[in-house]
Each structure stands twice: as C-alpha cells, then as structure tokens.
Design a protein around this motif. Structure first.
Motif, PDB file in Angstrom:
ATOM      1  N   GLU A  81      42.696  54.472  34.685  1.00 39.44           N
ATOM      2  CA  GLU A  81      43.245  53.631  35.722  1.00 39.44           C
ATOM      3  C   GLU A  81      42.194  53.046  36.626  1.00 39.44           C
ATOM      4  O   GLU A  81      41.881  51.703  36.879  1.00 39.44           O
ATOM      5  CB  GLU A  81      44.289  54.366  36.643  1.00 39.44           C
ATOM      6  N   TYR A  82      41.037  54.050  36.858  1.00 38.88           N
ATOM      7  CA  TYR A  82      40.054  53.573  37.754  1.00 38.88           C
ATOM      8  C   TYR A  82      39.185  52.376  36.981  1.00 38.88           C
ATOM      9  O   TYR A  82      38.893  51.335  37.550  1.00 38.88           O
ATOM     10  CB  TYR A  82      39.142  54.738  38.171  1.00 38.88           C
ATOM     11  N   ALA A  83      38.988  52.745  35.823  1.00 37.08           N
ATOM     12  CA  ALA A  83      38.032  51.799  34.983  1.00 37.08           C
ATOM     13  C   ALA A  83      38.988  50.377  34.585  1.00 37.08           C
ATOM     14  O   ALA A  83      38.306  49.508  34.463  1.00 37.08           O
ATOM     15  CB  ALA A  83      37.629  52.446  33.696  1.00 37.08           C
ATOM     16  N   GLY A  84      40.361  50.755  34.275  1.00 32.49           N
ATOM     17  CA  GLY A  84      40.966  49.676  33.962  1.00 32.49           C
ATOM     18  C   GLY A  84      40.992  49.427  32.318  1.00 32.49           C
ATOM     19  O   GLY A  84      41.154  48.042  31.639  1.00 32.49           O
ATOM     20  N   ALA A  85      40.831  50.357  31.715  1.00 29.88           N
ATOM     21  CA  ALA A  85      40.731  50.391  30.120  1.00 29.88           C
ATOM     22  C   ALA A  85      40.752  51.814  29.703  1.00 29.88           C
ATOM     23  O   ALA A  85      40.892  52.796  30.709  1.00 29.88           O
ATOM     24  CB  ALA A  85      39.316  49.701  29.683  1.00 29.88           C
TER      25      ALA A  85
END
Lengths: 405, 405
Positions: A81-85
């Motif tokens: 979620e933090y990275a977006g991938a």
C-alpha cells in the motif's frame, strides 16, 4: 570470456586492458556467446557463482570468495500500500560484508588473481572499502584502501576490521578515482573501483538472482526493478545482466508489457541532494555531468561525478526505465517502514529504492497491479541509528511487571 | 507434529502446552515419524523452511518469516593452522537480523500465529530481542520486549529499530525468564524465549543446513561441530537435529569414527567468565547449576543460569562431545583472525567457536586431519569495535599519493 567492449563506441580489446575506453566511457566484459545456452533456474545456493556461465572467470574453490550472493528476495505485502505496487525486497545487506559490493569484489579479485596480481586497492570509504579489504584478507593479498582525510570514526573502524593499509588522502578525492588506477598499475597494485569491468560483471548477479527468485515464485519476471544508484557501476551491471537474459532468449524484447518474459523496466534512484544521473534524465540529456553535492543521509550513494553515470542512464532508458531522485524525508520514512512493517534493516541509501518505487507509482510510472523489485543494497547494521533517547521505553519493577503487560 | 516431550523423564503432552515439563526440564517438539523418509540434499534456497518436513508448522507464504537461514558454510583453509583442524565457518550473522535467532523466531512465531496468538514477547536485550521484534513487526502482531533496566544505549537503539514495546525491568532479570511466560500466558502474550519449543525446533536447522552443505562439498559429515552456548536452546536444537538425522538413517550411530555418516561430535563453548555448562561438564555433573557471572566481551552468551543448560550438556555428551570454556584473550584473538585471515566479521560470542576448536585440537579432542564446523552465531556489524584511534592510517597529499603506494 576475455573480451572487453565499450557500449558507447563499440571498440573491442582483449583483457587485461585499462578499464576505460579511449572514447572516455567505461568498458565491460563481453559475455561469452555461450550465453545463448543459459537456462533458468540456477542453483541459488552457489550465490554469485550460480551465474558462472555468464562471468569472465572460473569459480573459486573455497573461502570468502565463494560466499557472496545467495541473498533472499522477500515478498513484502505489508509494503504494497505504501509503495503503490506489489513489492519484493532483495536484501543485499546479507552479503558477507553487508552489501552488494561483495559480488563485484569476489569476481574482481578472482580476475586479478587469475592475472597474477598480488596486491589490490580501492578508492572508497564505505561499503566497497570494507568489501575489498575483507576479500583481499581472505585471498591473502595486500590491500590498500584510499579514503578521504576527513573520514568518520565509524567508517575507519568498519574498514579497520580487516586490517588493510589505509591511506587518508589530503586533496581532491574525486580525482583520485582515476589517478589511483593509473598509479596502481605502475606499481603492481590492481585497483578494483566501483566500475572496474570485473566488478561490473559480478554486479550483474544481483539482478539475475533476484529475477530467478521472482520467477520461481510467480512464474513471471517483475515489471520493474528499482535500484539505488551512485557511481553507476551497479546499474551498469544490472543492465548488462538484463541484456544477457535477452541474449539467452529468457527476456523477449518484443513481448507485450506485463508478459511473463517482458523486459523489466530498470529505474535508478538517487538522493535529491546529489542526483547527477537523475538530473541528466530530467533534462533529457545523454551525458551525465558533475553536480555540486549537498548533504544527504544516503551518503553511500552521494557520488557527484559518477564514472559510469552516462552508461547507467543509457541502460535504464534501454529497458524503458529512467532515473529519479527522492528527498531525505522520503528516504527516512521508507527506511522506517522497511524496519517496522517488514522487519528489514537497511542502510538509508538502500531505502531510496522503496521511496523511489512510491514516487514512481504516484507519478503513474508503475501501476498498482505491477510487481516491483526494490534492491536494498546494504545492511543498516553498519550505520548507527539516531539517539537512544528517542527510543520509547517504560521502566517497571519485577513485582509490577505482570500488570504492566 | 504437535507432540511435546521431555527428553529427561519422557513425559508426553499435546501442544499447546507449557514449555516446561513438571519434572523441571524443558520440552521440545517430537519430530513426526515421517522423519524416516527425510533425504539429503534439500533445496537450500528455502532457508529454514528447507527442513519443513522436520518442523512442527507449515512454511509461511511470504514476508520476513520466509527469509531466515540459507546462510553459507564457508570452508576457510586460512584458519586451519590456527585451529589445528580443517575449519568451515557457518556464517549465521547473515540472517535477517544478524543472528541464528531468526531461524527459531520464524518457527516460533508461525506456531504462535497458527495457534491464534496476536501478541508476542521475549525476555532478551540482545540478538533474540531484535529478532522477535523484527518478526513480530513483519507479521503484524504486537510485541513486548523485556530488557534489564541498565541496558546499553547501543542495544536499545538496535531493538528500537523495529519499534516494539520495550519494558525495562527493575529487579532480578534472571527470574523474569520464567515469570514472563506465565504472566504473558494469562494476558494473551505468547513469550518466545530462548528455549521455547518452537524456537528450539527452528534452531535445529542451523546444524542441519551446515551439514547438508558440508556433505555436498565433501561427501561426508564433519567430524565435529563447535557451537557457542548460552541458554542451551541452540545447543538443544543442534542435538535434536542430529537425532532427527539419526532417525532418518542419515547418521549411523554404529559407524566407525571418521566414516562419512558417523555422528559428528557436538562441542559447546562458553566464555570463561560465565561458564555454567562447561563447569558442570568439568566436574562430571549431570545437572548444570547457576554460577556467579564475571565480565566477558562475549556478552551474548553470558547466561549464568541457562534454562536448557542440563539438556544441552546431555545432548553434547550423547554425540561424544562435551562443553568447554575459553578466556576473553582467546576470543579476542579468534575474532581478529576470522576478520583478518578469513574476511568474516562475527560478534565476540561467535568467535568462541574458533577459539574453542583451537583449544579442543590442542588438547587432542579434535585431530589435525578432522573437519570441524564452527558456528558463528551472529554478525559483528551490530557491535561497535574498539577505538578508531587504534586503526593504523597514513595521510598523504594527492600529489604524494603515487609514491606512497
């Protein structure tokens, strides 16, 4: 496999030869045509030497030289979620001296030994200095490490563990990179610097190993690789590794994006305060120019004049990637997330990979359903962290303990 | 595989159950009868879980829990003359938090999760504290780490990386080992201490993995294993692993000494200043008693009242080994040799393995033509070393540099 070529002008020479082409760009080892026979999966337990068929020297018999690589690629859903991938982290801190440098040093020193060298050196005050000193000690050859005169006490202690000769240089440390190779060659000391061809060959294996593991796990190559970049040596190796896989038919340059064997996009990340490669990328330039460096917590990647910067940017672009930078605040936050959400202790420089993935996802360069391999280049255990007074603790007596739980 | 047994009195219970038998001795997991089907070699890239068939819980899908083990066994001829035997070093510092503890933590936390726990804890101010805090963070469960009130700043910082709840205990820290398990159980906090059955199961894999690698390399098991010992939990796991191999028919208890499948002798090493297991061995006692601890640089193994000490000594003797101690001077020298002759950076406690091998060889317990596996339990990068002023350096100007080489 003893041919050196220049990616830029195509000039070819037989090794041993100077690491730099007359055109000014660095040389690398041409991979044997037998690369076409290379197959997944390899025996990962052999570490760096699992990819011996793609390396310019035969595997050593024993000792530290056999012990680099074999690091895990950790799938970390807690960071998605933090990275977006979909993030996986290659934990290169789990090399013998705590960084990816050991892969390149192992190959570089084997080549030096095979060519009769009995003394090596390096220009570094960080991970590479420790790595070369350790491998030289284990190989039983003399080692000279050139450091800047104002080196920190922590770094001197870390390098000193292996008891090399340490030369503090009073003068322009950046110039020394080139001077040392020449002066060393005249005096029988083989300098294994950050973009020496042997080192770059060894550094191919970081990405090759991570990709083998990704493929075992998912049946596919990742969509993107995010790599902290400084001198451009590691990035050059990463691109050469991807090129080898393409030559072996294991990456299909014509595959649709997202296909199992499509070329992963290679993204390079730098710290905002010292980002010559990212700045060249931003202005659409082909050539990386020296910048005035600022201060950054990611000091391991703060090279203002990267000797393989132009090649690194070329490689990243060839894969469909580019180079970006991230500010210290983002690096600090990514480092904290890696530890507190994924249990991984990386050095600040390595956390740029996760911070970079986040920025790339936010800017639409990486999609939420894509898989990204973040290369955590070095261990956080070699750098001291913050102030002990910042760590929250509570004091209780033994009697009060049960109720305090 | 959910049966716990007591090696001492033979009592058997089904898990979950308290970690200690009413007779006072610790329990461990009985290995599935299917152990008889176990075969070499395993897929070493799976790390701790390469030995899943011998473990009491199924392998996890992703995250830090998958990433322990897979550490190299490094054959180091450069140390043979010093040790007096053919040395290989198992570099356990290359686990995710820098020590062997990660193997036991990975298994311990998987069991806790499988049994529904949502909070864990540990009584440690060293490697185990870091390991449990990291794995709990990655598993997304609450973690309480109990440390002595006078803990050093360096240790607080290392544990604090993973942001657990840290309780400083003002009182008898030794007693807390037992109190915490009980108080935690009442409050839904699963304490994973040094000889918890799940941890001991995971710790089997240190020796299993080293032996698999030794066998790949030489076709034989080593003659001896030298293991730093503190609480006795790791040693208990090592002995249980050897027992599993015997049950699988891969170690022949009737083989002649030196045969390829003879039982390796397990030797435990302690620091002279705090050596309860070695002192019990020296006086021929069956039971390990508490000692008054002195100061030692090997603080990671300075447990004056080892909860699994008696079991550890029993296990070592069953293999034909014993427990010994070595003084700090010998530990310091062994640590230096590991770094400067083999390029391996280990913590002082780990260097007791090499110092111990040397003492055993000098006393005729290990022969010069025997092979010995030294278990280097933890990384030296987590402990700061000496005074930077003790590191020899020379300062030269850039102009004088070539002639200084």
């Amino acid at each position: 496999m003893s041919t050196l070529t220049c990616y830029a002008c195509g000039e070819t020479v037989e090794a041993p030869a100077p690491p730099r082409c007359p055109c000014g760009e660095p040389r690398w080892y041409e991979t044997d045509p037998a690369v076409a026979e290379f197959e997944w999966p390899v025996d990962l337990a052999a570490g760096t030497w699992a990819f011996a068929d793609l390396l310019p020297v035969a595997p050593p018999a024993d000792g530290l030289a056999t012990a680099s690589g074999g690091t895990p690629l950790v799938r970390t859903p807690a960071l998605d979620e933090y990275a977006g991938a979909a993030v996986s982290v290659a934990d290169e801190g789990r090399n013998p001296t705590g960084s990816f440098k050991d892969r390149g040093t192992a190959v570089g020193i084997e080549i030096a030994l095979a060519e009769g060298a009995d003394a090596v050196g390096t220009v570094s005050h960080g991970n590479m200095a420790m790595s070369v000193a350790a491998h030289a000690a284990a190989a039983g050859v003399e080692c000279t490490v050139c450091v800047p005169d104002d080196i920190s006490a922590e770094r001197i202690r870390n390098i000193g563990r292996y008891d090399p000769r340490i030369l503090r240089i009073d003068g322009d440390y950046g110039r020394l990179y080139y001077d040392a190779i020449e002066a060393g060659a005249e005096r029988g000391i083989r300098f294994i610097n950050s973009d020496s061809p042997g080192r770059v060959a060894g550094q191919k294996t970081t990405v090759l190993e991570a990709l083998d593991q990704h493929r075992r796990r998912t049946g596919e190559l990742p969509d993107a690789i995010v790599l902290p970049s400084s001198s451009g040596g590691h990035a050059s190796g990463a691109y050469k590794g991807l090129s080898d896989l393409r030559a072996a038919g294991l990456i299909d340059p014509d595959a649709e994006p997202g296909a199992a064997d499509a070329m992963p996009r290679l993204y390079l990340v730098q710290a905002a305060a010292c980002a010559p490669i990212a700045e060249a990328a931003a202005r659409g330039a082909e050539t990386v120019e020296r910048v005035e460096p600022g201060e950054t917590i990611a000091y391991s990647i703060a090279n203002p004049d990267p000797p393989s910067g132009t090649r690194a940017l070329y490689g990243a672009r060839e894969t469909g990637g580019t180079a970006i930078f991230v500010p210290d605040d983002a690096i600090r936050e990514a480092k904290r997330r890696l530890a507190t959400a994924a249990g991984l202790t990386v050095e600040a420089s390595s956390a740029t990979s996760l911070a970079g993935a986040r920025r790339l996802a936010r800017e639409g360069e990486i999609d939420a359903d894509e898989s990204v391999v973040c290369i955590a280049t070095g261990s956080g255990f070699k750098e001291s962290v913050g102030d002990p007074d910042d760590v929250r603790t509570e004091t209780v007596t033994l009697e009060a303990f049960p109720d305090a739980l």
